[in-house]
Design a protein around this motif. Structure first.
Motif, PDB file in Angstrom:
ATOM      1  N   ASP A 198     -13.953 -13.407  21.989  1.00  0.00           N
ATOM      2  CA  ASP A 198     -12.638 -12.801  21.706  1.00  0.00           C
ATOM      3  C   ASP A 198     -11.586 -13.444  22.622  1.00  0.00           C
ATOM      4  OD1 ASP A 198     -10.709 -11.069  20.670  1.00  0.00           O
ATOM      5  OD2 ASP A 198     -11.249  -9.406  21.995  1.00  0.00           O
ATOM      6  N   HIS A 202      -8.327 -15.603  21.677  1.00  0.00           N
ATOM      7  CA  HIS A 202      -6.956 -15.298  22.149  1.00  0.00           C
ATOM      8  C   HIS A 202      -6.272 -16.564  22.666  1.00  0.00           C
ATOM      9  CE1 HIS A 202      -8.354 -10.908  23.014  1.00  0.00           C
ATOM     10  NE2 HIS A 202      -8.011 -11.074  21.759  1.00  0.00           N
ATOM     11  N   HIS A 267      -7.252 -13.455  14.066  1.00  0.00           N
ATOM     12  CA  HIS A 267      -7.125 -12.022  14.358  1.00  0.00           C
ATOM     13  C   HIS A 267      -6.697 -11.215  13.135  1.00  0.00           C
ATOM     14  CE1 HIS A 267      -8.055 -12.605  18.520  1.00  0.00           C
ATOM     15  NE2 HIS A 267      -8.087 -11.303  18.657  1.00  0.00           N
ATOM     16  N   HIS A 281     -15.275  -6.519  16.871  1.00  0.00           N
ATOM     17  CA  HIS A 281     -14.095  -7.394  16.838  1.00  0.00           C
ATOM     18  C   HIS A 281     -14.410  -8.812  17.330  1.00  0.00           C
ATOM     19  CE1 HIS A 281      -9.981  -8.706  17.309  1.00  0.00           C
ATOM     20  NE2 HIS A 281     -10.166  -8.901  18.603  1.00  0.00           N
ATOM     21  N   ASN A 285     -14.273 -12.502  15.281  1.00  0.00           N
ATOM     22  CA  ASN A 285     -13.489 -13.666  15.731  1.00  0.00           C
ATOM     23  C   ASN A 285     -14.379 -14.891  15.880  1.00  0.00           C
ATOM     24  OD1 ASN A 285     -10.974 -12.453  15.960  1.00  0.00           O
ATOM     25  ND2 ASN A 285     -11.412 -11.679  18.001  1.00  0.00           N
TER      26      ASN A 285
HETATM   27 FE   LIG Z   1      -8.930  -9.954  20.101  1.00  0.00          FE
END
Ligand SMILES: [Fe+2]
Length: 387
Positions: A198, A202, A267, A281, A285
């Motif tokens: 994740d 980002h 996202h 989550h 990703n």
């Molecule tokens: Fe995230």
């Protein structure tokens, strides 16, 4: 130099303290913020680890009382936010301390917003829709990845529509983040890998975002390097504090980057998956990242080459397509080395689900800053590649 690099940009970040035992400062900082009775928000698993007791102990030392709310699930739900806000009010709380991963932190942000504004959490969907600032919020993250402890984002599951809504507002940036590597010592391998991917997502999305800036770039690239070097080590040696610290730093930098540069198609598509199927989550990703990079690549190849260098990929003298394949291959190899080898189909996603998933993803605010404009059909194709 690209002319757009001179466009106006702002950078918002909370005060944060990073280092061993930072969590024990919760009481002191809560006192500084004028807290008398705190709502401690956490998840049921973290609640059992002992990290919460450390934090409540530090509140007690300062004579601060508290009420515990541990009813937060992964992919926090609207109803949990509303229940937490009710408890906050009924218990006479004046501030929030949250100990947990991205889900409890997002839930805590939502609780504060609902308490101050006295409206349903779903009313605040979108950018800059929070009118009254929430009560003080202190975050103690227990995963290295979400960056929720420093970001102006909260993602909440609308359980009626089965979609995740994004609340983006400077008003929900926490007041203090106490970024302590020790709680990571009890984080299972799988969650370490998911949340770490994740963070990598980002950084990559923030770096190629249309809203990136020299200030977010520096954080994003440093985070890519840190996660590339230390995430595999942290997964392999979960009890080694030094590796855990470096992944926490990587997560922090990634959080600062994406909170200010926003995100992209990965996202938007992961939120849609999480809303419909309740999948983790970070795992979503991880499974989508290389496919979205492939889709976006030609709109900013130089930026992806810089990401490639941060991942340690040698591309000197290669043709553009060879560079692209090598960089995409490095991301796929990192995912596989971390043990994330499933595909969306293995997680229960079916081809007939894709039009609905794409139709939801196209409306996600994260898509606005994706470097290549995507249609619903494009998003369906990307989902299909990850299926
Ligand atoms: Fe995230």
């Amino acid at each position: 130099m690209d002319k757009s690099r001179f466009e106006l940009r702002k950078f918002v970040a909370p005060e944060f303290i990073i280092g061993e035992k930072a969590r024990l400062l919760a009481g002191r900082y809560a006192k500084n913020l004028g807290a008398r009775h705190v709502l401690v928000v956490t998840g049921p698993v973290v609640y059992k680890t002992g990290w919460v007791t450390d934090v409540t102990g530090s509140l007690e030392e300062e004579g601060i009382t508290y009420t515990i709310f541990s009813g937060v699930s992964p992919n926090p739900r609207d109803l949990e936010v509303m229940a937490g806000a009710k408890l906050f009010k009924e218990s006479g709380c004046d501030s929030i301390v949250v100990v947990g991963g991205g889900s409890p932190i997002d839930c805590a942000k939502g609780i504060g917003v609902v308490f101050s504004n006295e409206e349903d959490i779903l009313k605040f969907e979108g950018v800059d829709n929070v009118r009254i600032p929430p009560p003080p919020l202190i975050c103690i993250p227990t995963t290295a990845g979400t960056g929720a402890d420093v970001s102006q984002f909260a993602i909440i599951n609308d359980t009626t529509r089965k979609v995740k809504i994004a609340i983006i507002s400077k008003k929900i940036v926490p007041d203090i983040a106490l970024v302590d590597p020790e709680p990571l010592l009890t984080l299972p391998k799988e969650l370490t890998a998911h949340t770490g991917m994740d963070a990598l997502t980002h950084s990559v999305e923030a770096y190629v975002s249309n809203a990136s800036s020299p200030v977010t770039d520096i954080h994003a690239l440093e985070s890519v390097q840190l996660m590339n070097t230390y995430l595999p080590l942290a997964v392999e040696h979960p009890k080694k504090l030094e590796w855990r610290y470096q992944t926490m730093l990587g997560s922090l930098f990634a959080g600062l980057a994406f909170s200010n540069a926003s995100l992209g198609a990965v996202h938007a598509m992961a939120h849609s998956l999480g809303g419909l199927s309740d999948l983790p989550h970070g795992e979503c990703n991880a499974l989508l990242l290389e496919h979205v990079m492939e889709f976006n690549y030609d709109s900013c190849p130089n930026r992806y080459e810089t990401i490639g260098r941060a991942l340690g990929v040698e591309t000197e003298g290669l043709k553009r397509d060879e560079k692209k394949q090598r960089i995409l291959g490095a991301v796929a190899a990192m995912r596989e080395n971390l043990g994330i080898t499933v595909r969306l189909g293995d997680l229960g996603v079916r081809k007939p689900d894709l039009p609905k998933l794409a139709a939801t993803a196209i409306r996600d605010p994260c898509l606005a800053t994706n470097p290549r404009k995507a249609t619903v059909r494009d998003l369906e194709n990307i989902y299909e590649k990850a299926l």
